[in-house]
Design a protein around this motif. Structure first.
Motif, PDB file in Angstrom:
ATOM      1  N   ASP A 197       5.504  -7.884  23.232  1.00  0.00           N
ATOM      2  CA  ASP A 197       5.605  -8.464  24.566  1.00  0.00           C
ATOM      3  C   ASP A 197       6.192  -7.479  25.570  1.00  0.00           C
ATOM      4  OD1 ASP A 197       4.489 -10.811  23.725  1.00  0.00           O
ATOM      5  OD2 ASP A 197       6.375 -11.930  23.608  1.00  0.00           O
ATOM      6  N   ILE A 198       7.313  -6.852  25.219  1.00  0.00           N
ATOM      7  CA  ILE A 198       7.972  -6.009  26.219  1.00  0.00           C
ATOM      8  C   ILE A 198       7.229  -4.692  26.433  1.00  0.00           C
ATOM      9  CG2 ILE A 198      10.248  -6.999  25.782  1.00  0.00           C
ATOM     10  CD1 ILE A 198      10.960  -4.345  24.362  1.00  0.00           C
ATOM     11  N   LEU A 199       6.460  -4.243  25.423  1.00  0.00           N
ATOM     12  CA  LEU A 199       5.705  -3.000  25.573  1.00  0.00           C
ATOM     13  C   LEU A 199       4.268  -3.253  26.026  1.00  0.00           C
ATOM     14  CD1 LEU A 199       6.961  -1.084  22.394  1.00  0.00           C
ATOM     15  CD2 LEU A 199       7.643  -0.702  24.760  1.00  0.00           C
ATOM     16  N   ARG A 200       3.866  -4.512  26.022  1.00  0.00           N
ATOM     17  CA  ARG A 200       2.505  -4.898  26.415  1.00  0.00           C
ATOM     18  C   ARG A 200       1.460  -4.124  25.606  1.00  0.00           C
ATOM     19  NH1 ARG A 200       2.730  -5.504  33.046  1.00  0.00           N
ATOM     20  NH2 ARG A 200       4.113  -7.327  33.082  1.00  0.00           N
ATOM     21  N   ILE A 201       1.628  -4.158  24.302  1.00  0.00           N
ATOM     22  CA  ILE A 201       0.700  -3.480  23.393  1.00  0.00           C
ATOM     23  C   ILE A 201       0.084  -4.517  22.469  1.00  0.00           C
ATOM     24  CG2 ILE A 201       0.440  -1.764  21.557  1.00  0.00           C
ATOM     25  CD1 ILE A 201       2.851  -0.298  22.707  1.00  0.00           C
ATOM     26  N   THR A 202      -1.229  -4.497  22.367  1.00  0.00           N
ATOM     27  CA  THR A 202      -1.933  -5.337  21.400  1.00  0.00           C
ATOM     28  C   THR A 202      -2.465  -4.434  20.294  1.00  0.00           C
ATOM     29  OG1 THR A 202      -2.606  -6.889  23.128  1.00  0.00           O
ATOM     30  CG2 THR A 202      -3.840  -6.943  21.051  1.00  0.00           C
ATOM     31  N   PRO A 203      -2.003  -4.603  19.053  1.00  0.00           N
ATOM     32  CA  PRO A 203      -2.410  -3.684  17.980  1.00  0.00           C
ATOM     33  C   PRO A 203      -3.883  -3.837  17.606  1.00  0.00           C
ATOM     34  CG  PRO A 203      -1.105  -5.490  17.094  1.00  0.00           C
ATOM     35  CD  PRO A 203      -1.044  -5.611  18.583  1.00  0.00           C
ATOM     36  N   GLU A 204      -4.456  -2.725  17.170  1.00  0.00           N
ATOM     37  CA  GLU A 204      -5.838  -2.712  16.689  1.00  0.00           C
ATOM     38  C   GLU A 204      -5.910  -2.612  15.167  1.00  0.00           C
ATOM     39  OE1 GLU A 204      -8.257   0.150  19.208  1.00  0.00           O
ATOM     40  OE2 GLU A 204      -6.214   0.549  19.927  1.00  0.00           O
ATOM     41  N   ARG A 205      -4.806  -2.178  14.562  1.00  0.00           N
ATOM     42  CA  ARG A 205      -4.720  -2.086  13.112  1.00  0.00           C
ATOM     43  C   ARG A 205      -3.329  -2.533  12.667  1.00  0.00           C
ATOM     44  NH1 ARG A 205      -7.381   3.933  11.783  1.00  0.00           N
ATOM     45  NH2 ARG A 205      -9.456   3.474  12.650  1.00  0.00           N
ATOM     46  N   ILE A 206      -3.261  -2.976  11.426  1.00  0.00           N
ATOM     47  CA  ILE A 206      -2.002  -3.388  10.817  1.00  0.00           C
ATOM     48  C   ILE A 206      -1.742  -2.482   9.608  1.00  0.00           C
ATOM     49  CG2 ILE A 206      -0.727  -5.300   9.766  1.00  0.00           C
ATOM     50  CD1 ILE A 206      -1.453  -5.663  12.735  1.00  0.00           C
ATOM     51  N   ALA A 207      -0.482  -2.154   9.387  1.00  0.00           N
ATOM     52  CA  ALA A 207      -0.117  -1.331   8.228  1.00  0.00           C
ATOM     53  C   ALA A 207       1.083  -1.946   7.535  1.00  0.00           C
ATOM     54  CB  ALA A 207       0.187   0.101   8.662  1.00  0.00           C
ATOM     55  N   CYS A 208       1.162  -1.698   6.225  1.00  0.00           N
ATOM     56  CA  CYS A 208       2.263  -2.249   5.442  1.00  0.00           C
ATOM     57  C   CYS A 208       2.467  -1.396   4.193  1.00  0.00           C
ATOM     58  CB  CYS A 208       1.993  -3.700   5.054  1.00  0.00           C
ATOM     59  SG  CYS A 208       0.573  -3.910   3.945  1.00  0.00           S
ATOM     60  N   ASP A 209       3.470  -1.752   3.412  1.00  0.00           N
ATOM     61  CA  ASP A 209       3.735  -1.062   2.158  1.00  0.00           C
ATOM     62  C   ASP A 209       2.690  -1.431   1.117  1.00  0.00           C
ATOM     63  OD1 ASP A 209       6.221   0.479   0.762  1.00  0.00           O
ATOM     64  OD2 ASP A 209       5.322  -0.907  -0.673  1.00  0.00           O
ATOM     65  N   TRP A 210       2.525  -0.526   0.159  1.00  0.00           N
ATOM     66  CA  TRP A 210       1.577  -0.712  -0.931  1.00  0.00           C
ATOM     67  C   TRP A 210       1.942  -1.932  -1.791  1.00  0.00           C
ATOM     68  CZ3 TRP A 210      -0.642   4.457  -3.003  1.00  0.00           C
ATOM     69  CH2 TRP A 210      -1.776   4.231  -3.790  1.00  0.00           C
ATOM     70  N   HIS A 211       3.223  -2.282  -1.822  1.00  0.00           N
ATOM     71  CA  HIS A 211       3.664  -3.399  -2.673  1.00  0.00           C
ATOM     72  C   HIS A 211       3.222  -4.723  -2.049  1.00  0.00           C
ATOM     73  CE1 HIS A 211       5.938  -5.903  -5.313  1.00  0.00           C
ATOM     74  NE2 HIS A 211       6.611  -4.900  -5.851  1.00  0.00           N
ATOM     75  N   PRO A 212       2.333  -5.474  -2.702  1.00  0.00           N
ATOM     76  CA  PRO A 212       1.782  -6.683  -2.070  1.00  0.00           C
ATOM     77  C   PRO A 212       2.758  -7.840  -1.986  1.00  0.00           C
ATOM     78  CG  PRO A 212       0.985  -6.490  -4.332  1.00  0.00           C
ATOM     79  CD  PRO A 212       1.755  -5.228  -4.040  1.00  0.00           C
ATOM     80  N   PHE A 231       6.088  -7.606  -1.194  1.00  0.00           N
ATOM     81  CA  PHE A 231       7.136  -7.484  -0.186  1.00  0.00           C
ATOM     82  C   PHE A 231       6.898  -8.539   0.888  1.00  0.00           C
ATOM     83  CE2 PHE A 231       8.314  -2.664  -0.587  1.00  0.00           C
ATOM     84  CZ  PHE A 231       8.913  -2.934  -1.806  1.00  0.00           C
ATOM     85  N   PRO A 232       7.943  -9.209   1.363  1.00  0.00           N
ATOM     86  CA  PRO A 232       7.737 -10.152   2.473  1.00  0.00           C
ATOM     87  C   PRO A 232       7.059  -9.503   3.674  1.00  0.00           C
ATOM     88  CG  PRO A 232       9.925 -10.429   1.530  1.00  0.00           C
ATOM     89  CD  PRO A 232       9.339  -9.216   0.869  1.00  0.00           C
ATOM     90  N   SER A 233       7.403  -8.252   3.955  1.00  0.00           N
ATOM     91  CA  SER A 233       6.771  -7.562   5.085  1.00  0.00           C
ATOM     92  C   SER A 233       5.281  -7.371   4.842  1.00  0.00           C
ATOM     93  CB  SER A 233       7.444  -6.202   5.312  1.00  0.00           C
ATOM     94  OG  SER A 233       7.450  -5.428   4.120  1.00  0.00           O
ATOM     95  N   SER A 234       4.885  -7.104   3.605  1.00  0.00           N
ATOM     96  CA  SER A 234       3.463  -6.935   3.289  1.00  0.00           C
ATOM     97  C   SER A 234       2.714  -8.253   3.426  1.00  0.00           C
ATOM     98  CB  SER A 234       3.295  -6.380   1.874  1.00  0.00           C
ATOM     99  OG  SER A 234       3.915  -5.111   1.741  1.00  0.00           O
ATOM    100  N   ARG A 235       3.339  -9.338   2.981  1.00  0.00           N
ATOM    101  CA  ARG A 235       2.689 -10.645   3.099  1.00  0.00           C
ATOM    102  C   ARG A 235       2.561 -11.063   4.571  1.00  0.00           C
ATOM    103  NH1 ARG A 235       6.160 -11.985  -1.350  1.00  0.00           N
ATOM    104  NH2 ARG A 235       7.467 -13.257   0.040  1.00  0.00           N
ATOM    105  N   LEU A 236       3.610 -10.808   5.355  1.00  0.00           N
ATOM    106  CA  LEU A 236       3.545 -11.126   6.782  1.00  0.00           C
ATOM    107  C   LEU A 236       2.482 -10.287   7.477  1.00  0.00           C
ATOM    108  CD1 LEU A 236       7.355 -11.449   7.602  1.00  0.00           C
ATOM    109  CD2 LEU A 236       5.667 -13.297   7.619  1.00  0.00           C
ATOM    110  N   ALA A 237       2.392  -9.002   7.095  1.00  0.00           N
ATOM    111  CA  ALA A 237       1.379  -8.123   7.688  1.00  0.00           C
ATOM    112  C   ALA A 237      -0.027  -8.618   7.359  1.00  0.00           C
ATOM    113  CB  ALA A 237       1.573  -6.695   7.180  1.00  0.00           C
ATOM    114  N   ALA A 238      -0.232  -8.985   6.095  1.00  0.00           N
ATOM    115  CA  ALA A 238      -1.558  -9.455   5.681  1.00  0.00           C
ATOM    116  C   ALA A 238      -1.941 -10.734   6.424  1.00  0.00           C
ATOM    117  CB  ALA A 238      -1.570  -9.683   4.173  1.00  0.00           C
ATOM    118  N   ARG A 239      -0.973 -11.632   6.579  1.00  0.00           N
ATOM    119  CA  ARG A 239      -1.255 -12.879   7.297  1.00  0.00           C
ATOM    120  C   ARG A 239      -1.578 -12.609   8.760  1.00  0.00           C
ATOM    121  NH1 ARG A 239       3.531 -17.069   7.737  1.00  0.00           N
ATOM    122  NH2 ARG A 239       3.955 -15.865   9.620  1.00  0.00           N
ATOM    123  N   TYR A 240      -0.784 -11.718   9.381  1.00  0.00           N
ATOM    124  CA  TYR A 240      -1.025 -11.376  10.787  1.00  0.00           C
ATOM    125  C   TYR A 240      -2.418 -10.770  10.954  1.00  0.00           C
ATOM    126  CZ  TYR A 240      -0.187  -9.444  15.456  1.00  0.00           C
ATOM    127  OH  TYR A 240      -0.271  -9.147  16.792  1.00  0.00           O
TER     128      TYR A 240
END
Length: 653
Positions: free
Chosen positions: A352-367, A369-378
């Motif tokens: 929101d504050i940077l006004r950037i809409t991502p075109e790709r998502i990246a995460c750790d190789w470990h499926p 990790f909560p961060s990996s699951r959140l990334a996959a869902r996003y």
């Protein structure tokens, strides 16, 4: 009220861009006539100083009791200082969240804070009025003192003076319980008006500015206000609810904090005195947050916008646009629901504050990790590709991204653990990295983890595994009693004993074999105490036959562990471990160079927070003609993973 137009808590009070008062948490404070004249007059220095305020406009301070009820006092600052001097623990509202504060010289207060916060031994940071007030406790050169005094006001790790460095927990310590058995103290100077008001009151409310530069005896513990590893507290009512039973009182104000932003923690490289004096010396991040977020990191090239979700420990986000990368503040370890929710909120806020809409998502190789699951869902919800990046590849890629390296390079990634190929537990890796591709050239000799993750908390288990592997199993019962037999049985039957190439576990095993620490009260404790002992002992020559290097690139330093197990004085053993490991890693890179022709190396991973190992390895490589790159703008630990993930994802076809 002094208010600059180009500094201050912008990140934590901004709801949206542009950075105008209506888009900040100052919007609810109506400017008084005097402040309005300043704010709207182009010739005034406070013209467009968005948080312009004064005692008439507000914000205003409030003192609350342990239950959160307002306390009527003539002077909030005077009452708060009186409570701190009486031994109470106060929650103080800062720029990016609350601190828990107490008198650092009061052993009972510090012990009570540890007990209430369930922080048995992890070091605390202390705040002093100025550098002169710290001179009796820590030592540093001009660059370190200057860094401490910068507007960013980070926590800086400085070496304890010899007279203030207790030999062990039984020795006297003028700052009892602050940083047990460690060679360095985390120190900071006032970073918010509230802090200055407390020190001004403690100095007797002097007139003028001279007092700001005079030594003052008040030292305060300043630690993040968060119970049990949860996210930093930022709201007044939230503070009362979540810190009940920890804080004896609260000093709050009525300006909202919109985004969490913890204190930044930095340290300077150590210079090895026996090698080339041209060693590049600078500071690096242990935790990148307040004062540095969201400053852009310049990338070597432009690419698609990426939102990278980081790892499991010391989590951060990274959002890119063109050739700029923006790291979120330190979010923390994702071992509870509250921190995972904070991660999601930080992702929204950063976009929101940077006004950037991502075109790709990246995460750790470990499926998992909560961060990996959140990334996959996003990624699914927004129809975006999700690119999983191997943990140690990301460590090296983070260094290459910030240092502008685009050609193939050798990477030495040393940390606690990360998921490798085919489910392996990696952590001591020699890689060849070429953009979005990497090749594993070698690794440290695998070490069994008796009891799995429990072995990371109990280094004595690793020591038992080493002795068993060295054929010295008969010594276990003498050193660790019947419990060692249970570990021997696990090892013999290969039950619940996964293997890891982790360099971090190597430090744990060495510490346990030397008798430094058998059980960790916090992550990295054994390794940090081992480093402190080596600092105190001084430099030694490496053990000539302390390692073996196989033709297929496996570095085996178990001969060094074998030597340590024979019985050495702790300090001498710690110094020998560091010197020999640095020598072995140098020879490992030389082996890889002979096969690849590369003479550039990137060093990354949590083990490179160890300044003694880093200095010895860097000096050896520099003397041998290597070009060495290290992390500067992002932490070498897992706090820099998101930057590496984003850089790899940008280059992925």
């Amino acid at each position: 009220v002094i208010n600059g137009t180009d500094c201050g808590p912008r990140y934590t009070i901004t709801a949206a861009l542009p950075y105008d008062r209506p888009n900040t948490s100052m919007a609810g404070f109506t400017l008084c006539p005097a402040c309005a004249r300043e704010y709207h007059h182009p010739g005034d220095r406070r013209f467009h100083a968005q948080p312009n305020a004064c005692p008439v406009c507000g914000p205003r301070l409030t003192l609350r009791d342990a239950l959160g009820e307002p306390v009527t006092v003539d002077d909030v600052i005077a009452a708060a200082l009186e409570r701190l001097r009486a031994g109470e623990i106060l929650a103080l509202k800062g720029l990016g969240g609350f601190h828990l504060a107490c008198d650092a010289r009061n052993a009972a207060s510090v012990a009570r804070l540890r007990q209430r916060k369930q922080r048995e031994a992890k070091p605390f940071a202390i705040m002093a009025l100025n550098s002169a007030s710290l001179a009796a406790w820590v030592e540093g050169d001009d660059a370190e003192w200057r860094l401490l005094e910068t507007p960013q006001r980070p926590i800086v790790l400085l070496r304890r003076t010899d007279s203030r460095f207790p030999r062990d927990e039984r020795d006297g310590d003028d700052l009892p319980g602050i940083a047990l058995n460690l060679a360095h103290l985390g120190v900071m100077l006032p970073g918010a008006p509230l802090h200055y008001l407390l020190f001004h009151e403690a100095a007797g409310q002097p007139v003028g500015l001279t007092w700001l530069h005079q030594p003052h005896p008040l030292l305060l513990v300043m630690t993040s206000a968060n119970p049990g590893g949860e996210p930093l507290v930022i709201g007044d009512e939230e503070a009362v609810q979540r810190l009940r039973g920890i804080a004896d009182g609260f000093v709050t104000h009525d300006r909202a904090i919109l985004a969490r932003c913890d204190d930044s923690v930095v340290a300077f490289d150590q210079v090895h005195p026996d090698f080339s004096p041209s060693h590049r010396r600078g500071f690096f991040f242990i935790r990148r947050a307040r004062g540095y977020t969201p400053q852009a990191i310049r990338l070597p090239q432009s690419g698609p916008s990426v939102l990278a979700w980081g790892g499991y420990l010391k989590n951060t986000l990274c959002l890119t646009r063109d050739d700029r990368a923006y790291l979120s503040p330190h979010i923390g370890s994702l071992d509870n629901v509250a921190t995972c929710c904070a991660l999601e909120a930080a992702a929204v806020h950063l976009q929101d504050i940077l006004r950037i809409t991502p075109e790709r998502i990246a995460c750790d190789w470990h499926p998992d990790f909560p961060s990996s699951r959140l990334a996959a869902r996003y990624a699914v919800e927004n129809s975006l590709p999700c690119i999983a990046v191997q943990h140690h590849h990301a460590h090296i890629a983070a260094v290459l991204a910030e240092q502008g390296v685009r050609e193939p390079i050798l990477g030495l990634a040393l940390d606690g653990v990360g998921l490798g190929n085919e489910g392996g537990l990696w952590g001591g890796e020699l890689l060849c990295v070429d953009g979005a591709k990497f090749e594993r050239l070698g690794h440290l000799r695998p070490l069994p983890l008796p009891g799995g993750d429990r072995a990371t908390r109990e280094p004595w288990r690793l020591a038992v595994a080493v002795l068993q592997g060295l054929g010295r199993g008969d010594e276990m019962a003498r050193r660790w009693g019947p419990r060692a037999e249970r570990i021997r049985d696990l090892l013999a039957r290969r039950i619940h004993t996964p293997e890891t190439s982790s360099a971090g576990r190597l430090f744990d095993a060495a510490a346990a074999l030397l008798g430094v620490r058998e059980v960790n009260a916090y992550e990295g404790q054994a390794a940090m105490e081992l480093e402190a002992l080596a600092h105190r002992h001084g430099l030694v020559a490496p053990l000539a036959d302390g390692f073996r290097l196989s033709p297929d690139g496996i570095l085996d330093v178990w001969p060094l562990l074998d030597h340590l197990a024979d019985g050495m004085e702790m300090g001498a053993g710690a110094a020998l471990f560091h010197a020999t490991l640095a020598h072995a890693l140098t020879e490992w890179l030389e082996w890889a160079s002979a096969r690849s022709g590369l003479r550039q190396a990137a060093l990354s991973g949590g083990c490179f927070l160890n300044r003694l190992l880093s200095a010895q390895l860097f000096a050896r490589l520099e003397t041998a003609g290597w070009q060495v790159f290290t992390a500067r703008q992002a932490p070498p630990n897992d706090g820099g993973l998101s930057l590496g993930q984003a850089w790899v994802a940008m280059q992925s076809g």
